[in-house]
Scaffold this motif. Structure first.
Motif, PDB file in Angstrom:
ATOM      1  N   VAL A   1       8.935  -5.035  -3.575  1.00 55.35           N
ATOM      2  CA  VAL A   1       8.414  -5.146  -2.215  1.00 55.35           C
ATOM      3  C   VAL A   1       8.658  -6.560  -1.700  1.00 55.35           C
ATOM      4  N   ASP A   2       9.268  -6.633  -0.539  1.00 57.55           N
ATOM      5  CA  ASP A   2       9.416  -7.897   0.174  1.00 57.55           C
ATOM      6  C   ASP A   2       8.205  -8.005   1.095  1.00 57.55           C
ATOM      7  N   PHE A   3       7.317  -8.942   0.777  1.00 62.37           N
ATOM      8  CA  PHE A   3       6.068  -9.084   1.533  1.00 62.37           C
ATOM      9  C   PHE A   3       6.321  -9.906   2.788  1.00 62.37           C
ATOM     10  N   VAL A   4       6.599  -9.209   3.897  1.00 64.08           N
ATOM     11  CA  VAL A   4       6.735  -9.881   5.182  1.00 64.08           C
ATOM     12  C   VAL A   4       5.399 -10.511   5.546  1.00 64.08           C
ATOM     13  N   THR A   5       4.322  -9.760   5.353  1.00 62.77           N
ATOM     14  CA  THR A   5       2.963 -10.302   5.418  1.00 62.77           C
ATOM     15  C   THR A   5       2.560 -10.686   4.001  1.00 62.77           C
ATOM     16  N   HIS A   6       2.109 -11.915   3.807  1.00 65.24           N
ATOM     17  CA  HIS A   6       1.755 -12.384   2.465  1.00 65.24           C
ATOM     18  C   HIS A   6       0.669 -11.490   1.855  1.00 65.24           C
ATOM     19  N   PRO A   7       0.794 -11.124   0.579  1.00 63.70           N
ATOM     20  CA  PRO A   7      -0.178 -10.208  -0.040  1.00 63.70           C
ATOM     21  C   PRO A   7      -1.590 -10.770  -0.133  1.00 63.70           C
ATOM     22  N   ASN A   8      -1.753 -12.074  -0.002  1.00 63.51           N
ATOM     23  CA  ASN A   8      -3.087 -12.670  -0.015  1.00 63.51           C
ATOM     24  C   ASN A   8      -3.499 -13.183   1.361  1.00 63.51           C
ATOM     25  N   ASP A   9      -2.905 -12.581   2.384  1.00 59.53           N
ATOM     26  CA  ASP A   9      -3.260 -12.930   3.764  1.00 59.53           C
ATOM     27  C   ASP A   9      -3.456 -11.649   4.570  1.00 59.53           C
ATOM     28  N   LEU A  10      -4.190 -10.705   3.973  1.00 60.74           N
ATOM     29  CA  LEU A  10      -4.412  -9.405   4.603  1.00 60.74           C
ATOM     30  C   LEU A  10      -5.835  -9.321   5.144  1.00 60.74           C
ATOM     31  N   VAL A  11      -5.944  -8.984   6.412  1.00 59.17           N
ATOM     32  CA  VAL A  11      -7.258  -8.801   7.035  1.00 59.17           C
ATOM     33  C   VAL A  11      -7.289  -7.455   7.727  1.00 59.17           C
ATOM     34  N   VAL A  12      -8.480  -6.888   7.827  1.00 61.81           N
ATOM     35  CA  VAL A  12      -8.623  -5.498   8.247  1.00 61.81           C
ATOM     36  C   VAL A  12      -8.105  -5.254   9.662  1.00 61.81           C
ATOM     37  N   SER A  13      -8.164  -6.248  10.548  1.00 61.33           N
ATOM     38  CA  SER A  13      -7.788  -6.039  11.949  1.00 61.33           C
ATOM     39  C   SER A  13      -6.301  -6.225  12.213  1.00 61.33           C
ATOM     40  N   GLU A  14      -5.522  -6.624  11.200  1.00 53.55           N
ATOM     41  CA  GLU A  14      -4.111  -6.923  11.409  1.00 53.55           C
ATOM     42  C   GLU A  14      -3.231  -6.028  10.536  1.00 53.55           C
ATOM     43  N   PRO A  15      -2.362  -5.212  11.138  1.00 53.31           N
ATOM     44  CA  PRO A  15      -1.419  -4.412  10.346  1.00 53.31           C
ATOM     45  C   PRO A  15      -0.524  -5.309   9.507  1.00 53.31           C
ATOM     46  N   ALA A  16      -0.202  -4.869   8.306  1.00 55.35           N
ATOM     47  CA  ALA A  16       0.618  -5.665   7.389  1.00 55.35           C
ATOM     48  C   ALA A  16       2.026  -5.081   7.321  1.00 55.35           C
ATOM     49  N   GLN A  17       3.018  -5.965   7.269  1.00 60.82           N
ATOM     50  CA  GLN A  17       4.422  -5.567   7.259  1.00 60.82           C
ATOM     51  C   GLN A  17       5.007  -5.752   5.856  1.00 60.82           C
ATOM     52  N   PHE A  18       5.739  -4.729   5.387  1.00 62.13           N
ATOM     53  CA  PHE A  18       6.370  -4.774   4.075  1.00 62.13           C
ATOM     54  C   PHE A  18       7.785  -4.204   4.170  1.00 62.13           C
TER      55      PHE A  18
ATOM     56  N   ALA B   1      14.912   2.885   8.051  1.00 62.89           N
ATOM     57  CA  ALA B   1      16.283   2.654   7.589  1.00 62.89           C
ATOM     58  C   ALA B   1      16.455   1.297   6.922  1.00 62.89           C
ATOM     59  N   GLN B   2      15.607   0.332   7.279  1.00 59.93           N
ATOM     60  CA  GLN B   2      15.658  -1.001   6.669  1.00 59.93           C
ATOM     61  C   GLN B   2      14.687  -1.147   5.492  1.00 59.93           C
ATOM     62  N   GLY B   3      14.056  -0.047   5.114  1.00 61.42           N
ATOM     63  CA  GLY B   3      13.086  -0.088   4.024  1.00 61.42           C
ATOM     64  C   GLY B   3      11.725  -0.592   4.448  1.00 61.42           C
ATOM     65  N   ALA B   4      11.529  -0.796   5.751  1.00 58.02           N
ATOM     66  CA  ALA B   4      10.279  -1.379   6.246  1.00 58.02           C
ATOM     67  C   ALA B   4       9.198  -0.319   6.432  1.00 58.02           C
ATOM     68  N   PHE B   5       7.950  -0.737   6.233  1.00 56.52           N
ATOM     69  CA  PHE B   5       6.805   0.108   6.543  1.00 56.52           C
ATOM     70  C   PHE B   5       5.620  -0.772   6.894  1.00 56.52           C
ATOM     71  N   THR B   6       4.683  -0.200   7.625  1.00 55.76           N
ATOM     72  CA  THR B   6       3.516  -0.933   8.111  1.00 55.76           C
ATOM     73  C   THR B   6       2.248  -0.243   7.648  1.00 55.76           C
ATOM     74  N   ALA B   7       1.311  -1.034   7.119  1.00 58.97           N
ATOM     75  CA  ALA B   7       0.013  -0.499   6.692  1.00 58.97           C
ATOM     76  C   ALA B   7      -1.065  -0.960   7.655  1.00 58.97           C
ATOM     77  N   LYS B   8      -1.843  -0.009   8.153  1.00 54.90           N
ATOM     78  CA  LYS B   8      -3.001  -0.311   8.994  1.00 54.90           C
ATOM     79  C   LYS B   8      -4.246   0.018   8.190  1.00 54.90           C
ATOM     80  N   TRP B   9      -5.105  -0.965   8.038  1.00 53.54           N
ATOM     81  CA  TRP B   9      -6.234  -0.848   7.118  1.00 53.54           C
ATOM     82  C   TRP B   9      -7.455  -0.247   7.821  1.00 53.54           C
ATOM     83  N   PRO B  10      -8.004   0.849   7.303  1.00 53.39           N
ATOM     84  CA  PRO B  10      -9.211   1.433   7.897  1.00 53.39           C
ATOM     85  C   PRO B  10     -10.476   0.637   7.602  1.00 53.39           C
ATOM     86  N   GLY B  11     -10.421  -0.242   6.611  1.00 54.84           N
ATOM     87  CA  GLY B  11     -11.581  -1.046   6.259  1.00 54.84           C
ATOM     88  C   GLY B  11     -11.210  -2.102   5.238  1.00 54.84           C
ATOM     89  N   ALA B  12     -12.108  -3.041   5.009  1.00 54.68           N
ATOM     90  CA  ALA B  12     -11.877  -4.081   4.011  1.00 54.68           C
ATOM     91  C   ALA B  12     -12.060  -3.504   2.610  1.00 54.68           C
TER      92      ALA B  12
END
Length: 272
Positions: free
Chosen positions: A174-191, A227-238
């Motif tokens: 996984v290429d962490f576009v969003t740092h794995p230790n900089d995840l907050v519930v209100s911000e979608p994370a990019q991978f 197609a670029q292997g990208a996906f976005t996670a939206k967090w329902p909660g902390a």
């Protein structure tokens, strides 16, 4: 290279690989850190390691600690401390004695085989170099699967850094576009999901929140890479989330073998 001719397994040259953990497909393998974002002069984390039916609950087998490594923020080798393995789980400590992001985990490769011997179905799992002697020459209907598995977590002391996030170009990563230790519930994370350094398109990624043992619904999310292997996670909660992706197919380093590659991590999503 290993090849199969007329049902017999012949070794042309040994491939040095490690046997992967023998966890049943229905079971989830995981590392669970006590925390992932820390501060102070002498922070530590405790990590649980297990294979279970219920996520983050100890009900099946402990994970062995032999293959786990710690990588410090500067790329130096860290240390697992106070390691212990019980009936259902292993546990260990890691001292974050340098500022920045640490990586804890393992990467393993192995060979699985199914074949028939005297009309009876047989299975074998181990290192490719052992296959020539482990699988009888008179075996028929030999099917080989080259498997690779990457399991890792991240913890940061102070400000996040990126040295340990560098990709190897081998296996599923996984290429962490969003740092794995900089995840907050209100911000979608990019991978981005990569196989041997190239985008892994159209792959399903499973994201499951922890703490679901007493819930009627697990709340798992099924995401698909573009197609670029990208996906976005939206967090329902902390909370803690388990993420897994598996790719079947692709080029194998072993002749006449299918390929299976997987990636597993545990991510902590913090409240706003």
């Amino acid at each position: 290279m290993i090849s199969v001719r007329h049902g017999a397994l012949a070794v042309l040259s040994a491939v040095a690989v490690l046997a992967i953990p023998a966890a049943a497909s229905a079971h989830r393998q995981w590392l669970l850190p006590s925390s992932t974002v820390l501060s102070g002069n002498d922070p530590w984390i405790t990590v649980d390691a297990a294979v279970s039916n219920e996520l983050f609950y100890f009900d099946h087998n402990p994970m062995r600690l032999d293959s786990l490594t710690v990588t410090a923020p500067d790329g130096a080798k860290g240390e697992i401390k106070n390691g212990s393995t019980g009936k259902y789980r292993s546990t260990f400590d890691v001292q974050l004695d340098k500022p920045g992001t640490y990586k804890i985990g393992s990467a393993s490769d192995g060979l699985m085989a199914s074949y028939k011997l005297n009309g009876e179905q047989k299975r074998w799992r181990g290192a490719a170099a052992e296959a020539a002697t482990a699988i009888p020459k008179e075996a028929t209907e030999v099917k080989l699967t080259e498997s690779s598995r990457r399991l890792e977590i991240f913890a940061t002391r102070g400000a996040p850094t990126k040295e340990v996030l560098k990709l190897t170009g081998k296996g599923l990563e996984v290429d962490f576009v969003t740092h794995p230790n900089d995840l907050v519930v209100s911000e979608p994370a990019q991978f981005k999901l990569l196989l041997d350094g190239k985008p892994a398109a159209g792959v399903e990624v499973e994201v499951v929140p922890g703490g679901n043992r007493y819930r009627a619904a697990t709340g798992e999310m099924k995401l698909t890479t573009d197609a670029q292997g990208a996906f976005t996670a939206k967090w329902p909660g902390a909370g803690m989330y388990w993420l897994e992706a598996t790719v079947r197919g692709g080029k194998s380093t072993i002749a006449n073998a299918e390929r299976s590659a997987s990636y597993v991590t545990t991510l902590e999503v913090l409240p706003d």
